[in-house]
Motif scaffolding. Structure first.
Motif, PDB file in Angstrom:
ATOM      1  N   GLU A  41     -95.943  79.623  82.675  1.00 41.38           N
ATOM      2  CA  GLU A  41     -96.282  78.247  82.290  1.00 41.38           C
ATOM      3  C   GLU A  41     -95.067  77.466  81.802  1.00 41.38           C
ATOM      4  O   GLU A  41     -95.031  76.239  81.893  1.00 41.38           O
ATOM      5  N   TYR A  44     -93.602  75.919  84.919  1.00 42.51           N
ATOM      6  CA  TYR A  44     -94.541  75.723  86.027  1.00 42.51           C
ATOM      7  C   TYR A  44     -94.316  74.414  86.771  1.00 42.51           C
ATOM      8  O   TYR A  44     -94.225  74.385  88.001  1.00 42.51           O
ATOM      9  N   TYR A 103     -99.644  82.529  93.498  1.00 40.58           N
ATOM     10  CA  TYR A 103     -98.490  81.864  92.900  1.00 40.58           C
ATOM     11  C   TYR A 103     -97.207  82.628  93.222  1.00 40.58           C
ATOM     12  O   TYR A 103     -96.180  82.031  93.562  1.00 40.58           O
ATOM     13  N   TYR A 180     -94.929  85.679  87.676  1.00 37.48           N
ATOM     14  CA  TYR A 180     -96.327  85.732  88.119  1.00 37.48           C
ATOM     15  C   TYR A 180     -96.778  87.161  88.421  1.00 37.48           C
ATOM     16  O   TYR A 180     -97.934  87.519  88.164  1.00 37.48           O
TER      17      TYR A 180
END
Length: 416
Positions: A41, A44, A103, A180
């Motif tokens: 995050e 991101y 991702y 990820y």
């Protein structure tokens, strides 16, 4: 001295006696998930931009993800109250873990969109998770209980630093792919831990059918809407005020790092350090705030959170490193206040048998408004003014504080 020490130990045991069974299992799973989630995050939005996206595309992905999340809230709340909490939580946590593979392997932003939507559909278990947490905490310990469940997030203090290390050593794209994969592995471990949860609700049947979730949608929506006539009006005002604030917060959420790096000229690793500071403040303040919420009530901390966000946004919009340090101090305390006080007030006002439906309904409208907020926020940021979404959020905190003060009242008797 020994007697005093024993007295302290006895007091601590009594104060934290709820940390067992489901609460302990959930805390272990949250340690794994709370450490993993912030790693990707951190960068991101920059990752999406690097894979061919724009600020508007970042908002578009958020819009699609939140719409999917909204659509599963009604059946999620309905299924949690009909079939129980445990099975839904366990099954869908495994699904959420596997969604991160999209991702990790994404060649362009389009596959991130797919992974984001699939992950959101798996979060159909959110209402069940919030319900089982509330079910497992005694009413007189909810403030301190919710704060302790937040404190496990202390492990996330190091997460932005891990992200910064991956960025510095592997670059943005390769570092994000590694992040990820790490997240998927840790989420699988959390899902395995949750297998040990115990059901907290007497249910009609233990066997859950996927198609029943689809067929139940109209009934779930009906029952969730009718439920507002069966609970105190303060619960409705609580939901209405803070759902509206979610809209304005979502307009800004994906764009903090883009604004900070492109407008304020904050370096990427400095951003990781600032997020680490925010996490330290938020989780470090959780325990005293939880005790404060139990002693002074829930309403005052809710008002205080709005005032802190109002002050903080000025510092962010015109920020440099010292101002951002102060901004994240205020934001960390504000987030801790609103999270603990809101969940405690919600549990106090809503009876256990209706909790899943209420959480499902409130979450549905939260995510609908958040999805629209992200889409509008992306358009405003890219086509009108980068500062405007943040100014709108700042402005919204004033009526939010006033309405909380005037319309929300604490119950004379807290629900179990």
């Amino acid at each position: 001295m020994v007697r005093n020490l024993l007295r302290v130990i006895t007091t601590l045991k009594r104060e934290f006696s709820f940390i067992r069974g489901n609460i302990l299992i959930l805390m272990v799973s949250w340690v794994l998930m709370d450490f993993a989630r912030p790693i990707p995050e951190t960068y991101y939005s920059l990752f999406v931009l690097r894979l061919g996206g724009t600020p508007f595309i970042v908002g578009l992905i958020g819009f699609a993800s939140l719409i999917a999340l909204a659509l599963v809230q009604f059946p999620g709340g309905y299924l949690a109250d009909r079939y129980g909490r445990r099975k839904l939580i366990v099954t869908m946590t495994f699904g959420l873990a596997f969604s991160y593979i999209f991702y990790a392997l994404a060649p362009t932003w389009h596959l991130i969109l797919v992974g984001s939507v699939l992950g959101s559909l798996c979060l159909i278990y959110q209402a069940a998770l919030r319900a089982i947490t509330a079910d497992s905490l005694p009413p007189e310990k909810r403030g301190i209980g919710f704060s302790v469940t937040m404190i496990v997030g202390l492990v996330s203090i190091a997460s932005p630093l891990v992200a910064g290390f991956l960025y510095a050593n592997y670059g943005l794209v390769r570092g994000m792919r590694l992040a990820y994969f790490m997240t998927m592995i840790l989420f699988l471990a959390a899902a395995t831990t949750r297998i040990k949860l115990r059901e907290t609700l007497e249910v009609e049947t233990q066997k859950v059918h996927f198609m029943d979730a689809v067929r139940s949608y109209p009934r779930a929506v009906r029952e969730s809407m009718v439920i507002w006539s069966l609970i105190p009006r303060s619960a409705f005002y609580l939901f209405l005020i803070f759902t509206t604030s979610t809209f304005f917060a979502s307009m800004c959420h994906p764009y903090y790092i883009i604004y900070a790096t492109s407008i304020l000229r904050i370096e990427e690793f400095q951003w990781a350090l600032l997020l680490t500071w925010q996490s330290a403040v938020m989780f470090g303040s959780a325990l005293p705030i939880g005790k404060l919420v139990d002693v002074t009530g829930r309403k005052k901390p809710l008002v205080a959170s709005s005032l802190l966000f109002m002050l903080g946004m000025w510092l962010f919009i015109y920020g440099d490193v010292p101002r951002l340090i102060l901004f994240f101090l205020l934001a960390g305390i504000g987030n801790s206040l609103i999270s603990i006080a809101y969940r405690s007030m919600e549990a106090d006002l809503v009876p256990r048998r209706h909790r899943g439906k209420v959480i499902g309904c409130t979450s549905f409208l939260d995510y609908i408004l958040a999805s629209v907020g992200q889409l509008i926020g992306g358009f405003i940021y890219e086509s009108v003014s980068p500062q405007l979404p943040f100014f709108l959020l700042l402005t919204s905190t004033i009526p939010n504080a006033l309405l909380t003060l005037l319309l929300i009242h604490e119950p004379e008797r807290r629900e179990m």
